[in-house]
Scaffold this active site. Structure first.
Site, PDB file in Angstrom:
ATOM      1  N   LYS A 164       1.059  -1.351  -0.074  1.00  0.00           N
ATOM      2  CA  LYS A 164      -0.013  -0.178   0.043  1.00  0.00           C
ATOM      3  C   LYS A 164       0.879   1.261   0.024  1.00  0.00           C
ATOM      4  O   LYS A 164       0.452   2.482  -0.630  1.00  0.00           O
ATOM      5  CB  LYS A 164      -1.059  -0.254   1.115  1.00  0.00           C
ATOM      6  N   GLU A 175      -9.862   5.705   3.435  1.00  0.00           N
ATOM      7  CA  GLU A 175     -10.571   4.768   3.786  1.00  0.00           C
ATOM      8  C   GLU A 175      -9.542   3.586   3.971  1.00  0.00           C
ATOM      9  O   GLU A 175      -8.638   3.484   3.157  1.00  0.00           O
ATOM     10  CB  GLU A 175     -11.912   4.378   2.719  1.00  0.00           C
ATOM     11  N   SER A 226       1.567  -9.457  -0.799  1.00  0.00           N
ATOM     12  CA  SER A 226       1.454  -8.206  -0.843  1.00  0.00           C
ATOM     13  C   SER A 226       1.541  -7.406   0.661  1.00  0.00           C
ATOM     14  O   SER A 226       1.782  -6.225   0.971  1.00  0.00           O
ATOM     15  CB  SER A 226      -0.297  -8.032  -1.358  1.00  0.00           C
TER      16      SER A 226
HETATM   17  C1  LIG Z   1      -1.699  -6.778   2.332  1.00  0.00           C
HETATM   18  C2  LIG Z   1      -2.920  -6.587   1.449  1.00  0.00           C
HETATM   19  N1  LIG Z   1      -3.030  -7.000   0.225  1.00  0.00           N
HETATM   20  C3  LIG Z   1      -3.909  -6.859  -0.270  1.00  0.00           C
HETATM   21  C4  LIG Z   1      -5.033  -6.077  -0.186  1.00  0.00           C
HETATM   22  C5  LIG Z   1      -6.076  -5.789  -1.130  1.00  0.00           C
HETATM   23  O1  LIG Z   1      -6.107  -4.670  -1.695  1.00  0.00           O
HETATM   24  P1  LIG Z   1      -5.665  -4.554  -3.304  1.00  0.00           P
HETATM   25  O2  LIG Z   1      -6.605  -5.580  -3.965  1.00  0.00           O
HETATM   26  O3  LIG Z   1      -6.095  -3.019  -3.869  1.00  0.00           O
HETATM   27  O4  LIG Z   1      -4.134  -4.829  -3.431  1.00  0.00           O
HETATM   28  C6  LIG Z   1      -4.892  -5.182   1.081  1.00  0.00           C
HETATM   29  C7  LIG Z   1      -5.809  -4.320   1.512  1.00  0.00           C
HETATM   30  O5  LIG Z   1      -6.192  -4.092   2.591  1.00  0.00           O
HETATM   31  C8  LIG Z   1      -3.831  -5.673   2.007  1.00  0.00           C
HETATM   32  O6  LIG Z   1      -3.847  -4.957   3.102  1.00  0.00           O
END
Ligand SMILES: Cc1ncc(COP(=O)(O)O)c(C=O)c1O
Lengths: 403, 281
Positions: A96, A118, A385
């Site tokens: 993020k 948000e 992620s």
């Molecule tokens: C670690 C992590 N991965 C994925 C997501 C999902 O968001 P996005 O699809 O925008 O990557 C989030 C959202 O809070 C997250 O914290």
């Protein structure tokens, strides 16, 4: 519609990816959105902006994030050679921060002093609170009351960083309601406030801008694999909430026809249960939060409440570019249930010593299914992620234990 | 699209001008607290002094509305309200009132899912006169605004304090019926607008259009309504009516014998105040 021989040219001037995207917002916000569009256009073309980004990405965020050959996971599954793109090692613990850095630097250029955001899992909120602390900006984070409860560690982190966290008690009390409340704040405080959206959704230019800020993930992946393997990947896989970590990995490779791409949606208790967050698998096109995209809703166009064990995926929509990539069949979107994600969570912890966030545990859940079907020389990249510290209470509860 | 008959909206503003007074526009949420009571309220509004009526189409995610109208929408949805039922309700109202303009106000998704062409045909047939769709700015005119005008429905655009002179012509280009000036930057039912600033803004808009200008968002009391109406062609009151509905409900959220009469009484007070505003000829 896609007349050019490329999947990477979107959106058009008005923010459309095929039929998706657009600018479905109240008039009060339109002048702000046009000003943002213009400011981003100028910043993007300015080498000084890029240089400033690069400096903070290297020294504050800690990029490039490593790519790591998951040897034991690969051995265990007995198929594709699995690489993890380690976005969880970024400062603040997820991908993020890549996007937040870009937006905060842009907000500074625009002279905005108050930042709103948000958040679902709280990772975007933490990243926003972090950069607001770093640059001395006021920070207000809207978070569904349900998520405040299930992601407590992140609420505490945001408060330590000086942000105010506003629990949202309207609607389903999760991410979509947090976004409604952030939009209501923005309508009320248009002059001094910058809305830092956490994923590739919202009115144009957000989906394109957030994607651009996240695309560093794919660019690094290509260079790193080239160094380690002498070639690019055969497949990519990432969890999709709004879709920012996924598009960040995918975008670089959309025009590489031999790269198979998988987005993983949260299937909650299963698609047939009706309790899930898989907007592409279980939804249809509609208009919410500034864009047209696949949404979960009833026959009257009322938005359904999503369900996922993961707060970050618990959203009834998906970014418009993903809806387009689904329509043109460039990316395959697969559902992954809560229990498949929990299995992925545990497997990665046990075999690799990495506790993943529940969001990307969904990607691992599908890797367990897909990797064994691939040849041993197939290179598969998973976007890791975020890290899972925030999720230990939720996981403990589901596994019937206690922290 | 010149029509040989003036629309109900144009006819109503013409008669208000002839009477030399501003109009009162009232907003209620369709199906709040239930379909039957809501229709009773709707039918009682003209007699209580409403000159034009906005009927809110409930939506789960009303991002421009404050707590009062959000809650009203959720009450209506819980009671089973749908867009089809809202259209049927307007048709029933229209059977007994051929003159009072009815404008549907809401968000795009329920209409998009219903199907734009089918919706426009059904709305026309039900006796709907105009549409106010909060999340369709001029940038998205092809979605509904242009088809609506073609189908003979007025598309009423919101102009706001952030709509500057440069942007105003684009906002007004396809606007029909009247212009709805949002008196505050904010959500429905929030801050109280400043009457002096509002009349300046109305004057600014009138330099760009011959359409009547109605002003709403944040107007709650008869005194405020009169003050705002003095500088505009009409004043819109919504959250206060919806709040009166809520306050009249029993502890289970059901309508009581007071529900309709409380709303009527409130509207009578507002109408008396607005009608007391003398217009300089
Ligand atoms: C670690 C992590 N991965 C994925 C997501 C999902 O968001 P996005 O699809 O925008 O990557 C989030 C959202 O809070 C997250 O914290």
């Amino acid at each position: 519609m896609n007349v050019l021989n490329s999947y990477r040219t979107g959106p058009d001037e008005r923010g459309h990816f095929g039929i998706h995207g657009g600018r479905f917002v109240a008039e009060t916000l339109m002048p702000n959105i046009l000003a943002l569009d213009e400011a981003y256009r100028v910043a993007r073309a300015d080498p000084a902006f890029q240089a400033e980004m690069d400096g903070y990405l290297a020294h504050y965020v800690g990029r490039p994030s490593p790519i790591y050959f998951a040897e034991r996971l690969t051995e265990h599954l007995g198929g594709a050679k699995i690489y993890l793109k380690r976005e969880e090692l970024n400062h603040t613990g997820s991908h993020k921060v890549n996007n937040v850095l870009g937006q905060i630097l842009l907000a500074r250029r625009m002279g905005k002093k108050r930042i709103i955001a948000e958040t679902g899992a709280g990772q975007h909120g933490v990243a926003t609170a972090t950069l607001c602390a770093r640059f001395g900006l006021e920070c207000v984070v809207y978070m569904g009351a349900v998520d405040v409860e299930r992601q407590k560690p992140n609420v505490f982190r945001m408060k330590m960083l000086g942000a105010s966290v506003v629990p949202v008690t309207s609607g389903s009390r999760t991410l979509k309601d947090a976004m409604n409340e952030a939009l209501r704040d923005w309508v009320t405080n248009v002059d001094d406030t910058f809305y830092c959206i956490g994923t590739v959704a919202g009115p144009h230019p957000y989906p394109a801008m957030v994607r651009d800020f996240q695309s560093i993930i794919g660019r690094e992946t290509r260079a790193q694999l080239m160094e380690m393997e002498g070639r690019g990947p055969d497949s990519l896989i990432a969890a999709v909430g709004g879709g920012s970590n996924a598009i960040g990995l995918f975008h670089e490779f959309l025009d590489d026809p031999d790269v198979e791409i998988f987005g993983v949606e949260a299937a909650g208790h299963g698609i047939s249960s009706g309790q899930h967050a898989a907007s592409i698998t279980g939804g249809k096109p509609g208009v919410l939060h500034g864009n047209r995209t696949y949404l979960l809703m009833d026959g009257d166009g009322q938005i359904a409440e999503a369900h996922s064990i993961s707060a970050g995926l618990d959203y009834p929509g998906i970014g418009p570019e993903h809806s387009y990539l689904h329509d043109v069949k460039r990316v395959t979107y697969l559902p992954c249930t809560d229990s498949e994600a929990l299995a992925g969570f545990q497997l990665l912890a046990k075999l690799e010593g990495i506790i993943p966030a529940l969001e990307c545990a969904h990607a691992i859940g599908k890797v367990m299914e897909i990797a064994p079907t691939k040849a041993k020389d197939h290179l598969m990249v998973v976007n890791l992620s975020g890290r899972g510290d925030k999720d230990i209470f939720t996981v403990a509860e589901h596994l019937g234990g206690q922290v | 699209m010149t029509s040989s008959h003036p629309t109900r909206i144009a006819a109503r503003f013409a008669s208000l001008a002839a009477e030399g007074r501003p109009g009162l526009v009232t907003f209620i949420t369709a199906g709040d607290p239930d379909g039957v009571t809501s229709l009773d309220i709707l039918k009682a509004l003209p007699g209580a002094g409403a000159d034009l009526i906005e009927v809110g189409v409930p939506f789960t995610d009303p991002m421009a509305d404050g707590p009062a109208i959000q809650a009203a929408g959720l009450r209506a949805l819980k009671a089973g309200q749908t867009l089809a039922k809202t259209l049927a309700m307007v048709a029933q109202f229209r059977a007994g009132d051929a003159a009072t303009p009815v404008i549907l106000m809401g968000y795009y998704n329920p209409i998009y899912v219903y199907g734009v062409d089918r919706f426009l045909a059904d709305a026309r047939a039900a006796g709907v006169d105009g549409l106010i769709i909060v999340d369709l700015p001029p940038e998205e005119d092809e979605e509904l605004c242009l088809p609506a005008l073609k189908a003979g429905l007025d598309f009423i655009r919101l102009a706001t304090p952030t709509t500057d002179d440069k942007r105003l012509p684009a906002v007004l280009r396809h606007t029909a019926g009247f212009v709805y000036y949002v008196s505050i930057t904010g959500i429905t039912g929030a801050a109280t607008p400043d009457a002096g600033r509002v009349s300046q803004a109305v004057a600014r808009i009138k330099q760009h259009t011959d359409l009547p200008v109605a002003v709403g968002f944040g107007v709650k009391t008869p005194e405020q309504a009169a003050a705002i109406a003095a500088g505009a062609d009409a004043v819109v009151v919504g959250s206060a009516l919806v709040e009166a509905v809520r306050a009249s409900l029993d502890e289970t959220g059901a309508a009581t014998p007071r529900t309709v009469s409380d709303v009527v009484q409130l509207v009578q007070g507002l109408a008396a105040a607005v009608r007391g505003v003398a217009r300089a000829a």
